[in-house]
Design an enzyme around this catalytic site. Structure first.
Site, mmCIF file in Angstrom:
data_model
loop_
_atom_site.group_PDB
_atom_site.id
_atom_site.type_symbol
_atom_site.label_atom_id
_atom_site.label_comp_id
_atom_site.label_asym_id
_atom_site.label_seq_id
_atom_site.Cartn_x
_atom_site.Cartn_y
_atom_site.Cartn_z
ATOM 1 N N GLU A 121 2.572 23.187 5.523
ATOM 2 C CA GLU A 121 1.439 22.783 6.348
ATOM 3 C C GLU A 121 0.345 23.834 6.239
ATOM 4 O OE1 GLU A 121 3.442 22.109 10.343
ATOM 5 O OE2 GLU A 121 5.101 22.522 8.992
ATOM 6 N N GLN B 150 2.296 27.008 6.888
ATOM 7 C CA GLN B 150 3.592 27.052 7.552
ATOM 8 C C GLN B 150 4.626 26.502 6.575
ATOM 9 O OE1 GLN B 150 3.724 28.153 10.780
ATOM 10 N NE2 GLN B 150 5.899 27.839 11.237
ATOM 11 N N HIS C 281 1.476 21.251 18.390
ATOM 12 C CA HIS C 281 0.814 20.147 17.682
ATOM 13 C C HIS C 281 -0.084 19.286 18.581
ATOM 14 C CE1 HIS C 281 2.899 21.444 14.238
ATOM 15 N NE2 HIS C 281 4.009 20.742 14.362
ATOM 16 N N HIS D 52 1.577 16.968 8.209
ATOM 17 C CA HIS D 52 2.972 17.346 8.474
ATOM 18 C C HIS D 52 3.968 16.503 7.662
ATOM 19 C CE1 HIS D 52 6.244 19.223 10.474
ATOM 20 N NE2 HIS D 52 5.537 19.686 11.484
#
Ligand SMILES: *[C@@H]1O[C@H](CO)[C@@H](O)[C@H](O)[C@H]1NC(C)=O
Ligand SMILES: *[C@@H]1O[C@H](CO)[C@@H](O)[C@H](O)[C@H]1NC(C)=O
Length: 354
Positions: free
Chosen positions: A319, A292, A115, A188
């Protein structure tokens, strides 16, 4: 004596400038609101703090995990609600090579970069560019050449927008100003459609419009393979509960799905998630190649809003993104944004309850 007062004057002027720049970087909370919907956003990490929605009986709940104060977000290691970048997800070995130059990145997740590094876009203060309570907020951030190891200056923008009463859209853009750079932004947010304080999400049903995944090694780095979900616990092409094949997995879901192409050339349908008790349903569309799906496997006794303690599987994340570690896998869709080009990422959520 004259010298002393001159120095004092300079000091005072310097202090004044420091104060002005600090005032510009003030952390604030903004609310987007219409009849059905309240979304709170802060410019710290461009983070979604809360999403308050009615259930089928008209009872309102906050359906995203988070903290009561900004201090919680500053001390956070879960990325609750944050806008992550410059490159969301993992970069294997914390390095990549682009146009013959090797870039070393900070390894903040074992041997890898997660990230965007130690101080990614989720840990910086964004600038509010435009805000209208009943419609949208736009935040911007200027990432400089070399920040967390990434090449080139990058001008980043995110807009959170309420549409047609029950939709939330997120529009992310990033313009490369002088060097080619990888870009992969992701929202997120940790969702629990039963309410942030309602326990685990295993009884939610989910449908994912993806026939393939990118399998990973034991450090969660893609092997480069693109594998079918057919006959595996990853197959959510037809809606079923998250729990239904959970026991066939080592530790919950944390994998990138390759989204099926759609007839609509702009937005693909990504997922439909439903929670039975509240009747809440979330649909998600995006223009990205992957998503994700994460079931908060690493979440562990985190004290959140109202003192509620969030546990493992207390939320799901969807995500939308480019594939993880794309910079090291030439067979994955490229994440490279060349100077003058603009990266564009759209997400649209639609919420209903019945
Ligand atoms: C900061 O995070 C640590 C570990 O995640 C936790 O134990 C601590 O209580 C947190 N502090 C605050 C002020 O939230
Ligand atoms: C990092 O890589 C080394 C060498 O491949 C390996 O032995 C080690 O287990 C890795 N560390 C983590 C945290 O996975």
């Amino acid at each position: 004596m004259a010298n002393m007062s001159l120095i004092c004057l300079f000091l005072m002027i310097a202090l004044l400038f420091v104060n002005v720049s600090e005032a510009e970087e003030e952390i604030r909370v903004y609310e987007l609101k219409n009849r059905e919907f309240s979304v709170k956003i802060t410019n710290y990490g461009a983070t979604v703090l809360s999403v308050i929605l009615p259930d089928k009986h008209g009872k309102f709940n906050d359906v995203v995990l988070g903290y009561d104060s900004i201090e919680g977000y500053k001390n956070d290691s879960t990325y609750f609600g944050a806008l992550v970048g410059r490159v969301a997800n993992r970069i294997g070995g914390a390095h990549f090579t682009l146009h013959g130059i090797q870039y070393k990145l900070p390894a903040n997740d074992g041997n890898n970069t997660l990230h965007g590094g130690f101080r990614g876009f989720s840990d910086v203060i964004w600038t509010m560019k435009s805000y209208k309570k009943d419609s949208h907020i736009t935040l911007t951030y200027n990432s400089v050449d070399g920040e967390e190891g990434f090449p080139g200056d990058l001008s980043v923008m995110v807009t959170y927008m309420l549409i047609e009463g029950n939709k939330l859209a997120i529009k992310m853009e990033a313009k490369s100003l002088n060097k080619a750079t990888p870009v992969n932004l992701a929202s997120h947010t940790y969702w629990n459609l039963g309410g942030h304080n309602s326990g685990d999400i295993l009884s939610h049903t989910i449908q994912l419009f993806a026939s393939k995944i990118t399998p990973v090694n034991d450090e969660l780095i893609p092997t480069g393979e693109i594998a079918t979900v057919k006959g595996t616990p990853y197959d959510f092409l037809h809606p079923r509960s998250i729990r239904s094949k959970f026991n066939d997995l080592p530790s919950g879901y944390d994998i990138n799905y390759v989204l099926d192409s759609s007839s609509n050339k702009h937005l693909k349908k990504v997922a439909v998630v439903e929670e039975g008790k509240s009747g809440r349903k979330m649909e998600l569309w995006s223009n990205q190649p992957g998503v994700q799906f994460y079931t908060s496997n690493m979440l562990k006794d985190t004290k959140g809003k109202g003192g509620y303690v969030y546990s493992k599987y207390g939320a799901f994340c969807l995500e939308t993104q480019g594939f993880p570690d794309s910079v090291n896998h030439p067979n994955f869709p490229s994440q490279i944004v060349n100077p003058g080009e603009t990266y564009k990422h759209v997400m649209v959520y639609r919420f209903t309850a019945d």
